[in-house]
Scaffold this motif. Structure first.
Motif, PDB file in Angstrom:
ATOM      1  N   GLY A 101       4.405   1.323   5.332  1.00  0.00           N
ATOM      2  CA  GLY A 101       3.920   0.607   6.355  1.00  0.00           C
ATOM      3  C   GLY A 101       5.070  -0.278   6.624  1.00  0.00           C
ATOM      4  O   GLY A 101       5.270  -0.411   8.096  1.00  0.00           O
ATOM      5  N   SER A 102       6.177  -0.414   6.062  1.00  0.00           N
ATOM      6  CA  SER A 102       7.278  -1.089   6.360  1.00  0.00           C
ATOM      7  C   SER A 102       8.228  -0.327   7.322  1.00  0.00           C
ATOM      8  O   SER A 102       8.636  -0.945   8.091  1.00  0.00           O
ATOM      9  CB  SER A 102       8.134  -1.465   5.043  1.00  0.00           C
ATOM     10  OG  SER A 102       7.612  -2.110   3.906  1.00  0.00           O
ATOM     11  N   ASN A 105      -3.257  -9.809   4.428  1.00  0.00           N
ATOM     12  CA  ASN A 105      -2.394 -10.613   3.350  1.00  0.00           C
ATOM     13  C   ASN A 105      -1.664 -11.651   4.272  1.00  0.00           C
ATOM     14  O   ASN A 105      -1.263 -11.442   4.961  1.00  0.00           O
ATOM     15  CB  ASN A 105      -1.335  -9.427   2.926  1.00  0.00           C
ATOM     16  CG  ASN A 105      -0.370  -9.927   1.953  1.00  0.00           C
ATOM     17  OD1 ASN A 105      -0.402 -11.020   1.555  1.00  0.00           O
ATOM     18  ND2 ASN A 105       0.603  -9.286   1.659  1.00  0.00           N
ATOM     19  N   ASP A 127      -1.504  -3.518  11.642  1.00  0.00           N
ATOM     20  CA  ASP A 127      -1.115  -3.375  10.203  1.00  0.00           C
ATOM     21  C   ASP A 127      -2.396  -3.217   9.407  1.00  0.00           C
ATOM     22  O   ASP A 127      -3.073  -4.122   9.130  1.00  0.00           O
ATOM     23  CB  ASP A 127      -0.026  -4.253   9.861  1.00  0.00           C
ATOM     24  CG  ASP A 127       0.246  -4.033   8.529  1.00  0.00           C
ATOM     25  OD1 ASP A 127      -0.095  -3.409   7.771  1.00  0.00           O
ATOM     26  OD2 ASP A 127       1.128  -5.060   8.100  1.00  0.00           O
ATOM     27  N   TYR A 149      -4.537  -2.804   4.100  1.00  0.00           N
ATOM     28  CA  TYR A 149      -5.330  -3.026   2.906  1.00  0.00           C
ATOM     29  C   TYR A 149      -6.662  -2.127   3.553  1.00  0.00           C
ATOM     30  O   TYR A 149      -7.861  -2.563   2.759  1.00  0.00           O
ATOM     31  CB  TYR A 149      -5.579  -4.390   2.673  1.00  0.00           C
ATOM     32  CG  TYR A 149      -4.210  -5.144   2.198  1.00  0.00           C
ATOM     33  CD1 TYR A 149      -3.943  -4.781   0.725  1.00  0.00           C
ATOM     34  CD2 TYR A 149      -3.184  -5.401   3.122  1.00  0.00           C
ATOM     35  CE1 TYR A 149      -2.748  -5.411   0.342  1.00  0.00           C
ATOM     36  CE2 TYR A 149      -1.876  -6.059   2.456  1.00  0.00           C
ATOM     37  CZ  TYR A 149      -1.798  -5.906   1.167  1.00  0.00           C
ATOM     38  OH  TYR A 149      -0.691  -6.416   0.375  1.00  0.00           O
ATOM     39  N   SER A 177      -0.546   2.976   5.468  1.00  0.00           N
ATOM     40  CA  SER A 177       0.410   3.011   4.315  1.00  0.00           C
ATOM     41  C   SER A 177      -0.364   3.567   3.076  1.00  0.00           C
ATOM     42  O   SER A 177      -1.516   3.437   2.850  1.00  0.00           O
ATOM     43  CB  SER A 177       0.607   1.578   3.724  1.00  0.00           C
ATOM     44  OG  SER A 177       1.154   1.503   2.491  1.00  0.00           O
ATOM     45  N   SER A 234       0.615   3.107   0.263  1.00  0.00           N
ATOM     46  CA  SER A 234       1.004   2.157  -1.158  1.00  0.00           C
ATOM     47  C   SER A 234      -0.423   1.621  -1.814  1.00  0.00           C
ATOM     48  O   SER A 234      -0.509   1.452  -3.079  1.00  0.00           O
ATOM     49  CB  SER A 234       1.615   0.925  -0.616  1.00  0.00           C
ATOM     50  OG  SER A 234       2.800   1.284  -0.081  1.00  0.00           O
ATOM     51  N   LYS A 235      -1.396   0.968  -1.192  1.00  0.00           N
ATOM     52  CA  LYS A 235      -2.611   0.503  -1.740  1.00  0.00           C
ATOM     53  C   LYS A 235      -3.659   1.581  -1.699  1.00  0.00           C
ATOM     54  O   LYS A 235      -4.118   1.888  -3.170  1.00  0.00           O
ATOM     55  CB  LYS A 235      -3.062  -0.668  -1.037  1.00  0.00           C
ATOM     56  CG  LYS A 235      -2.143  -1.489  -0.093  1.00  0.00           C
ATOM     57  CD  LYS A 235      -1.127  -2.283  -0.934  1.00  0.00           C
ATOM     58  CE  LYS A 235      -0.080  -2.752   0.014  1.00  0.00           C
ATOM     59  NZ  LYS A 235       1.079  -3.487  -0.692  1.00  0.00           N
ATOM     60  N   ARG A 250       6.569   5.107  -1.348  1.00  0.00           N
ATOM     61  CA  ARG A 250       7.473   4.805   0.099  1.00  0.00           C
ATOM     62  C   ARG A 250       6.934   5.854   1.098  1.00  0.00           C
ATOM     63  O   ARG A 250       7.524   6.235   1.696  1.00  0.00           O
ATOM     64  CB  ARG A 250       8.685   4.531  -0.161  1.00  0.00           C
ATOM     65  CG  ARG A 250       9.321   3.941  -1.298  1.00  0.00           C
ATOM     66  CD  ARG A 250       8.792   2.383  -1.334  1.00  0.00           C
ATOM     67  NE  ARG A 250       8.753   1.751   0.146  1.00  0.00           N
ATOM     68  CZ  ARG A 250       7.861   1.264   0.469  1.00  0.00           C
ATOM     69  NH1 ARG A 250       6.716   1.058  -0.265  1.00  0.00           N
ATOM     70  NH2 ARG A 250       8.043   0.525   1.562  1.00  0.00           N
TER      71      ARG A 250
HETATM   72  C1  PLP Z   1       0.595  -6.933   5.146  1.00  0.00           C
HETATM   73  C2  PLP Z   1       1.116  -5.877   4.713  1.00  0.00           C
HETATM   74  N1  PLP Z   1       1.892  -4.996   5.574  1.00  0.00           N
HETATM   75  C3  PLP Z   1       2.504  -3.830   5.190  1.00  0.00           C
HETATM   76  C4  PLP Z   1       2.696  -3.566   3.779  1.00  0.00           C
HETATM   77  C5  PLP Z   1       3.471  -2.426   3.686  1.00  0.00           C
HETATM   78  O1  PLP Z   1       3.544  -1.660   2.527  1.00  0.00           O
HETATM   79  P1  PLP Z   1       4.417  -0.420   2.204  1.00  0.00           P
HETATM   80  O2  PLP Z   1       5.718  -0.596   2.865  1.00  0.00           O
HETATM   81  O3  PLP Z   1       4.648  -0.588   0.903  1.00  0.00           O
HETATM   82  O4  PLP Z   1       3.774   0.658   2.736  1.00  0.00           O
HETATM   83  C6  PLP Z   1       2.314  -4.538   2.879  1.00  0.00           C
HETATM   84  C7  PLP Z   1       2.495  -4.423   1.310  1.00  0.00           C
HETATM   85  O5  PLP Z   1       2.681  -5.184   0.546  1.00  0.00           O
HETATM   86  C8  PLP Z   1       1.752  -5.734   3.467  1.00  0.00           C
HETATM   87  O6  PLP Z   1       1.096  -6.289   2.535  1.00  0.00           O
END
Ligand code: PLP
Length: 416
Positions: A109-110, A189, A223, A226, A257, A259-260, A268
């Protein structure tokens, strides 16, 4: 002695990550007093009730079973086509908006945030998000010579603060032509807050009212990092229906993302999804963002993309993955239920928690409170406006009593 080689735009930059700092303190305390004596509520990853980092078993199996070619070969810069199709299903579920859309692969997501800031705002522009926000938003903006400004996320009675957003949108649009608004929902978050469908409709109305009939353009970035831990799968996705028929002055971008949702934080992998009423805008979206991928990281992680594609092409695998996720969603929810109940009992103020990895407690001096909690071997993260508790990483057995201890630390520090 020469003490810097940094070019002017890089000089003096240092990412002070409070989250990793707080985690280091927790790890040191665990080494000294024993892990069972320490509550580490700093980590943004799911740890089970035995304190072990969770990997969804089906995800692990599919990943480990991939042939070597899939592990090591380059992927197309835009992403594997089967991944991109899978990502649209994973993101939208039954609420895929009727609109022109495209997805491109990103480094998490970054990566989406990076591309959106770089390609849809210009130097010295201001990007907007809510006053409770994930710290890297600011780091990303600053690294690209943009600034981040905030509006108050909630009203006094805990509702989404549409009026504060409207005022901030007008203020920023008065000085620039493109406006990027980042909203982290559902299961925000650091607070666990989620916007309702009506809230999102109000956001779109504000952006439309300000831009319609002008040359101004709004980019609404959702975004949804989650979303897979935000509640019932289809219910939490109805927000996307609001992206159907977007006015032509608004571009929707979704940051997806793995990631979660796939517990693949370090792999990544994510996707940038563009949604617009205009086919030309989506064609441009694909071109300019792939170009930036080429210029930033080239192509991304092939095996992680293949893992998602494989799971989404097989109903049994998908069902198993969703069941496993649900198990951990419930594990986090059980922790939240106790914390929220006890917070109410002891009168600890909390931002309304709906779901997700984190909850937050508003406070005047978060650093001092977190420091004070070290006396109880409790480690949580100080943010600008309060204290963040990572429910995702605290075993259920360590939750009872936490709210009371945080409340006591707050009273001790703030003299309330
Ligand atoms: C609010 C939020 N956005 C985006 C991300 C993006 O995570 P990633 O780059 O690991 O996909 C995170 C990861 O902690 C997050 O907390």
């Amino acid at each position: 002695m020469i003490n810097s080689f940094a070019a002017p735009h890089a000089y003096g930059k240092a990412a002070q990550d409070k989250i990793f700092g707080a985690n280091a303190a927790a790890v040191a305390a665990a080494a000294k007093f024993g892990a069972d004596k320490v509550t580490n509520g700093t980590i943004g990853a799911i740890m089970d009730d035995e304190g072990k980092l969770v990997c969804l078993p089906t995800v692990e199996k599919v990943y480990r079973d991939l042939p070597t070619n899939e592990l090591i070969a380059y992927a197309p810069i835009a992403g594997l086509p089967e991944f991109l199709e899978g990502v649209l299903t994973a993101t939208f579920g039954n609420s895929r908006p009727k609109a022109h859309m495209a997805a491109i692969a990103t480094a998490g997501g970054s990566g989406v945030l990076h591309h959106a800031i770089w390609n849809y705002t210009k130097e010295d522009d201001t990007v907007i998000t809510s006053d409770w926000y994930w710290g890297p938003y600011k780091v990303l903006c600053r690294d690209m010579n943009r600034s981040l400004d905030v509006y108050k996320m909630l009203t006094e009675d805990g509702k989404y603060n549409v009026a504060a957003l409207e005022a901030k949108v007008k203020e920023v649009f008065a000085k620039q032509d493109n406006l990027l608004l980042i909203i982290n929902t559902p299961a925000h978050n650091p607070t666990g807050y989620s916007l309702t469908d009506e809230d999102l409709a109000a956001v779109i109305k504000i952006l439309n009212d300000v831009t319609a009939g002008t040359s101004k353009k709004a980019i609404l970035l959702l975004d949804v990092a989650y979303i897979d831990f935000a509640g019932e799968k289809e219910e939490v996705r109805t927000i996307f229906k609001g992206l159907a028929n977007l006015p032509e002055n608004i571009l929707g971008i979704i940051a997806y993302s793995m990631s979660k949702g796939f517990t693949m934080y370090g792999q990544r992998t994510g996707a940038m999804i563009g949604v617009s009423a205009s086919e030309a805008v989506i064609e441009e979206f694909k071109e300019i963002n792939q170009y930036t991928s080429r210029a930033t990281w080239s192509n991304i992680n092939r095996p992680a993309m293949r893992t998602l594609a494989t799971i989404y092409q097989d109903a049994t695998l998908l069902h198993k993955t969703e069941e496993e996720r649900d198990f951990y969603y419930k594990m986090i929810k059980a922790r939240a239920d106790i914390f929220v109940k006890e917070a109410k009992e002891v009168g600890l103020p909390m931002i309304p928690y709906v779901a997700g990895f984190f909850l937050s407690i508003p406070a005047a001096d978060p650093d001092a409170i977190c420091e004070k909690l070290h006396d109880d071997n409790i480690f949580v993260v100080p943010l600008a406006a309060g204290v963040r508790v990572a429910l995702c990483s605290i075993p259920l057995s360590k939750i009872p009593g936490m709210a009371a201890k945080i409340n006591a630390a707050m009273k001790a520090v703030e003299g309330k």
